[in-house]
Design a protein around this motif. Sequence first.
Motif, PDB file in Angstrom:
ATOM      1  N   PRO A 181       0.826  -1.217   0.000  1.00 14.33           N
ATOM      2  CA  PRO A 181       0.000   0.000   0.000  1.00 14.33           C
ATOM      3  C   PRO A 181       0.854   1.258   0.000  1.00 14.33           C
ATOM      4  O   PRO A 181       1.998   1.265   0.466  1.00 14.33           O
ATOM      5  CB  PRO A 181      -0.798  -0.130   1.309  1.00 14.33           C
ATOM      6  N   SER A 182       0.295   2.327  -0.522  1.00 15.14           N
ATOM      7  CA  SER A 182       0.977   3.612  -0.555  1.00 15.14           C
ATOM      8  C   SER A 182       0.808   4.310   0.792  1.00 15.14           C
ATOM      9  O   SER A 182      -0.320   4.559   1.242  1.00 15.14           O
ATOM     10  CB  SER A 182       0.404   4.488  -1.671  1.00 15.14           C
ATOM     11  N   VAL A 183       1.917   4.580   1.468  1.00 18.82           N
ATOM     12  CA  VAL A 183       1.896   5.184   2.800  1.00 18.82           C
ATOM     13  C   VAL A 183       1.795   6.702   2.673  1.00 18.82           C
ATOM     14  O   VAL A 183       2.468   7.320   1.839  1.00 18.82           O
ATOM     15  CB  VAL A 183       3.156   4.789   3.587  1.00 18.82           C
ATOM     16  N   LEU A 184       0.962   7.297   3.513  1.00 20.46           N
ATOM     17  CA  LEU A 184       0.805   8.757   3.509  1.00 20.46           C
ATOM     18  C   LEU A 184       1.991   9.415   4.203  1.00 20.46           C
ATOM     19  O   LEU A 184       2.391   8.996   5.289  1.00 20.46           O
ATOM     20  CB  LEU A 184      -0.484   9.142   4.237  1.00 20.46           C
ATOM     21  N   PRO A 185       2.567  10.455   3.627  1.00 20.54           N
ATOM     22  CA  PRO A 185       3.669  11.155   4.296  1.00 20.54           C
ATOM     23  C   PRO A 185       3.150  11.966   5.477  1.00 20.54           C
ATOM     24  O   PRO A 185       1.967  12.318   5.546  1.00 20.54           O
ATOM     25  CB  PRO A 185       4.202  12.073   3.195  1.00 20.54           C
ATOM     26  N   ARG A 186       4.032  12.265   6.409  1.00 18.63           N
ATOM     27  CA  ARG A 186       3.610  13.034   7.586  1.00 18.63           C
ATOM     28  C   ARG A 186       3.177  14.446   7.195  1.00 18.63           C
ATOM     29  O   ARG A 186       2.431  15.101   7.929  1.00 18.63           O
ATOM     30  CB  ARG A 186       4.748  13.084   8.605  1.00 18.63           C
ATOM     31  N   SER A 187       3.611  14.917   6.063  1.00 17.37           N
ATOM     32  CA  SER A 187       3.215  16.252   5.614  1.00 17.37           C
ATOM     33  C   SER A 187       1.770  16.281   5.130  1.00 17.37           C
ATOM     34  O   SER A 187       1.205  17.365   4.925  1.00 17.37           O
ATOM     35  CB  SER A 187       4.140  16.709   4.485  1.00 17.37           C
ATOM     36  N   ALA A 188       1.161  15.112   4.958  1.00 16.54           N
ATOM     37  CA  ALA A 188      -0.235  15.070   4.524  1.00 16.54           C
ATOM     38  C   ALA A 188      -1.145  15.562   5.636  1.00 16.54           C
ATOM     39  O   ALA A 188      -0.719  15.812   6.766  1.00 16.54           O
ATOM     40  CB  ALA A 188      -0.600  13.643   4.115  1.00 16.54           C
ATOM     41  N   ALA A 189      -2.421  15.703   5.307  1.00 19.50           N
ATOM     42  CA  ALA A 189      -3.391  16.190   6.309  1.00 19.50           C
ATOM     43  C   ALA A 189      -3.440  15.259   7.509  1.00 19.50           C
ATOM     44  O   ALA A 189      -3.095  14.075   7.425  1.00 19.50           O
ATOM     45  CB  ALA A 189      -4.769  16.290   5.659  1.00 19.50           C
ATOM     46  N   ASP A 489      -0.677   4.192  12.803  1.00 22.09           N
ATOM     47  CA  ASP A 489      -0.461   2.844  12.297  1.00 22.09           C
ATOM     48  C   ASP A 489      -0.538   2.822  10.775  1.00 22.09           C
ATOM     49  O   ASP A 489      -1.432   3.432  10.183  1.00 22.09           O
ATOM     50  CB  ASP A 489      -1.509   1.881  12.877  1.00 22.09           C
ATOM     51  N   GLN A 490       0.405   2.123  10.180  1.00 26.58           N
ATOM     52  CA  GLN A 490       0.411   2.014   8.725  1.00 26.58           C
ATOM     53  C   GLN A 490       0.710   0.576   8.318  1.00 26.58           C
ATOM     54  O   GLN A 490       1.494  -0.133   8.955  1.00 26.58           O
ATOM     55  CB  GLN A 490       1.436   2.962   8.106  1.00 26.58           C
ATOM     56  N   ILE A 506      -2.694 -18.134   3.616  1.00 25.48           N
ATOM     57  CA  ILE A 506      -1.773 -17.510   4.567  1.00 25.48           C
ATOM     58  C   ILE A 506      -1.544 -16.061   4.147  1.00 25.48           C
ATOM     59  O   ILE A 506      -1.157 -15.785   3.001  1.00 25.48           O
ATOM     60  CB  ILE A 506      -0.441 -18.266   4.630  1.00 25.48           C
ATOM     61  N   LEU A 507      -1.791 -15.153   5.071  1.00 24.91           N
ATOM     62  CA  LEU A 507      -1.580 -13.725   4.831  1.00 24.91           C
ATOM     63  C   LEU A 507      -0.579 -13.209   5.859  1.00 24.91           C
ATOM     64  O   LEU A 507      -0.805 -13.332   7.075  1.00 24.91           O
ATOM     65  CB  LEU A 507      -2.887 -12.934   4.924  1.00 24.91           C
ATOM     66  N   ALA A 508       0.513 -12.678   5.374  1.00 26.29           N
ATOM     67  CA  ALA A 508       1.554 -12.128   6.248  1.00 26.29           C
ATOM     68  C   ALA A 508       1.616 -10.623   6.038  1.00 26.29           C
ATOM     69  O   ALA A 508       1.964 -10.154   4.944  1.00 26.29           O
ATOM     70  CB  ALA A 508       2.894 -12.778   5.941  1.00 26.29           C
ATOM     71  N   ALA A 509       1.273  -9.871   7.079  1.00 28.44           N
ATOM     72  CA  ALA A 509       1.206  -8.405   6.981  1.00 28.44           C
ATOM     73  C   ALA A 509       2.356  -7.765   7.760  1.00 28.44           C
ATOM     74  O   ALA A 509       2.722  -8.233   8.842  1.00 28.44           O
ATOM     75  CB  ALA A 509      -0.123  -7.905   7.504  1.00 28.44           C
ATOM     76  N   THR A 510       2.891  -6.703   7.202  1.00 31.72           N
ATOM     77  CA  THR A 510       3.946  -5.936   7.862  1.00 31.72           C
ATOM     78  C   THR A 510       3.377  -4.590   8.284  1.00 31.72           C
ATOM     79  O   THR A 510       2.879  -3.825   7.452  1.00 31.72           O
ATOM     80  CB  THR A 510       5.141  -5.723   6.921  1.00 31.72           C
ATOM     81  N   TRP A 511       3.449  -4.313   9.584  1.00 24.50           N
ATOM     82  CA  TRP A 511       2.856  -3.100  10.161  1.00 24.50           C
ATOM     83  C   TRP A 511       3.926  -2.228  10.807  1.00 24.50           C
ATOM     84  O   TRP A 511       4.937  -2.731  11.302  1.00 24.50           O
ATOM     85  CB  TRP A 511       1.831  -3.464  11.232  1.00 24.50           C
ATOM     86  N   GLU A 512       3.640  -0.934  10.825  1.00 24.10           N
ATOM     87  CA  GLU A 512       4.479   0.010  11.571  1.00 24.10           C
ATOM     88  C   GLU A 512       3.590   0.976  12.345  1.00 24.10           C
ATOM     89  O   GLU A 512       2.465   1.283  11.934  1.00 24.10           O
ATOM     90  CB  GLU A 512       5.378   0.815  10.628  1.00 24.10           C
ATOM     91  N   MET A 589     -10.761   2.451  11.931  1.00 23.17           N
ATOM     92  CA  MET A 589      -9.540   3.228  12.121  1.00 23.17           C
ATOM     93  C   MET A 589      -9.016   3.736  10.781  1.00 23.17           C
ATOM     94  O   MET A 589      -9.016   3.031   9.769  1.00 23.17           O
ATOM     95  CB  MET A 589      -8.460   2.374  12.787  1.00 23.17           C
ATOM     96  N   ARG A 590      -8.547   4.973  10.806  1.00 23.58           N
ATOM     97  CA  ARG A 590      -7.883   5.551   9.639  1.00 23.58           C
ATOM     98  C   ARG A 590      -6.398   5.227   9.736  1.00 23.58           C
ATOM     99  O   ARG A 590      -5.739   5.605  10.711  1.00 23.58           O
ATOM    100  CB  ARG A 590      -8.117   7.060   9.587  1.00 23.58           C
ATOM    101  N   LEU A 591      -5.893   4.544   8.744  1.00 23.88           N
ATOM    102  CA  LEU A 591      -4.475   4.186   8.701  1.00 23.88           C
ATOM    103  C   LEU A 591      -3.688   5.261   7.959  1.00 23.88           C
ATOM    104  O   LEU A 591      -4.262   6.085   7.235  1.00 23.88           O
ATOM    105  CB  LEU A 591      -4.291   2.837   7.999  1.00 23.88           C
ATOM    106  N   ALA A 592      -2.380   5.228   8.124  1.00 22.70           N
ATOM    107  CA  ALA A 592      -1.514   6.157   7.387  1.00 22.70           C
ATOM    108  C   ALA A 592      -1.216   5.579   6.007  1.00 22.70           C
ATOM    109  O   ALA A 592      -0.071   5.507   5.556  1.00 22.70           O
ATOM    110  CB  ALA A 592      -0.234   6.408   8.168  1.00 22.70           C
TER     111      ALA A 592
END
Length: 610
Positions: A181-189, A489-490, A506-512, A589-592
């Motif tokens: 997925p495309s992660v939103l930058p911190r400069s975004a709203a 969370d993203q 099997i679904l393997a997700a990477t979160w930050e 929840m709104r993710l980044a």
Amino acid sequence: MTAVGEGLAWTATARHNHYVLRTFVPGAAPTRAIIVGTTVRPATHPGLTVVYEVRTLARRLWSNEVSIAYPPRPAQAGGMSREAARQTPGTPAQGSKGKAFGKNEREAKEIAEREAKERAEREAREKAEREAKERAEREAREKAEREAKERAEREAREKAEREAREREEAEHGTGGLTFTPSVLPRSAAEIPNTGRGLYDWQGGTSGLPAGWPLVDYYMRDAISWARDLEPSQGHYSFLEKPGVIDEGLAKAAAKGGRLRLRIMAWMPGGTNRMPSYIETESASGSTFPKWNSASWLNAWANLWKALGSKYGSNPRIGSIDTGGYGAWGEAHMNGITVLGTHITTENFVKMVGDVVNAFPKAHVLIGTSAAVKEEAPIQPELLPAVVKAFPTVGFHFDNMGAIAPTDGNNLPYLKPGGLAADPEAWERWKTAPVISEWWNLATATVATARSSTQEMHVSGLGSGNIQSSVRTINEPEYQEVLKLAGFRDQLDRVEVTPLTAGHAAILAATWENVNVAPTYDPWQVRYELRSGERIAWSANSTLDLRRLLPTKGTPLKATDTFTLPTSLAKGNYTLAVQVLDPSKTVAPMRLADSGRTSDGAYPLGTVTVG
């Protein structure tokens, strides 16, 4: 203490000039007498060796023992000895002897009663400390057992997933898919979510940037215990009709978030808010409840029982300040140092327990102005005892932007190397929130607020109670601090094995989590296979986002194994992720991450079910 002839003398102690002399006469019960000064010539006891010891009136520690061997009484004409005939210094005249004896007996009785009271208080304190220690040991043991069980379950699950993946790869090959997925930058709203960022501070706007989203609502000044909750003793008006708390719930619902509230009693410089039947006392120009009285403790407990009966299971209530004790409910006495006016540790823990028991699903908070160490004899420790008693209680502090602990936030004293270092309390942010409001003086700074947010892992900041100039002189940094608070969370990556109806997927997700604190709410991560607007299949991940602490560049990988139903039709589907509120009180929840749909889902891409 030393004997000088038939007199006694001892060294003075600081601040004390009243002493208790204890006398042990053979064949008689010990007696006590109050002595003013540091010398005395006690009554003689011819032919006996008498033992003496002394202590200050205010303390329980006795001096060394000193004995005086009195010579036998010589025979005198008329059967009266010369010793008995003459008046000795320190011995009352015959006419006043009965009166002096009565006085000494009364004083001795008072001393005995006071010592009995002190002994009872000491035993109660030791019992509370012992129970707190046992509770802490039990909780530590239960935590270790729980972690061991979770570790074993995780290892077993990972083993099963690994074996399933190997089996699927053996049967169907390794042609899985990977989505990034495309992660939103911190400069975004700003990404608004309940439980984090800027909250509506009682309608205040001095800290509200134009167009900034507010999700949660906080109220305290609008609530008067006596007026709005208990207009007469035992009569709780909110049980009969909607009241001020219902108004707060409606405001939170209108924002799509949750309510935080505080109920206060003592308002220095203003009108107190507790009912008039509660027993009070006065000191330093203020009148406040007698915190350790049955009158106060019962009123507080009964109020929260009533509140809990109506609102205790309402998921719209997010957090509650334990705001009864101290000035403005901040758990401090506003500089009053009169002995006996402060609450005991045991009673403060009881007050917090009343709130925790009434609202088991809400985040209960205590003020960080609460004492973190004993300041005898005025103020006992409060905050560490609550932390040990309640593993789910978090903190609120009312001086964001001020230098802590100078301006009343005691949390920094608890960090390693602090004056009251307490790792359990300092790391409480990992399981319970830290929420702040602004210091309402011009001495607050955005730079200090950023430092506090990072060091103390702050989840929320208020929209009011800040001087506008504090933020407007550095608006960009101010908004960065608001974005930094709480969780962010993203979802970085999802790996999917080939999908076949009736077989394991099997679904393997990477979160930050790239912010300073986790979420503290039980969000549910759900995978979905969508065909247009229809959800053809869904399943919940085992990932608990409450455990997604700030990842600091080391993402967390969560692997789930599901068995797709045999009834699932072959064909192409959109794989999506949603993070849902199990109570359905707030929006997902709104993710980044970009690409959020109108129903709160994040489509990852197309997969084929064979």
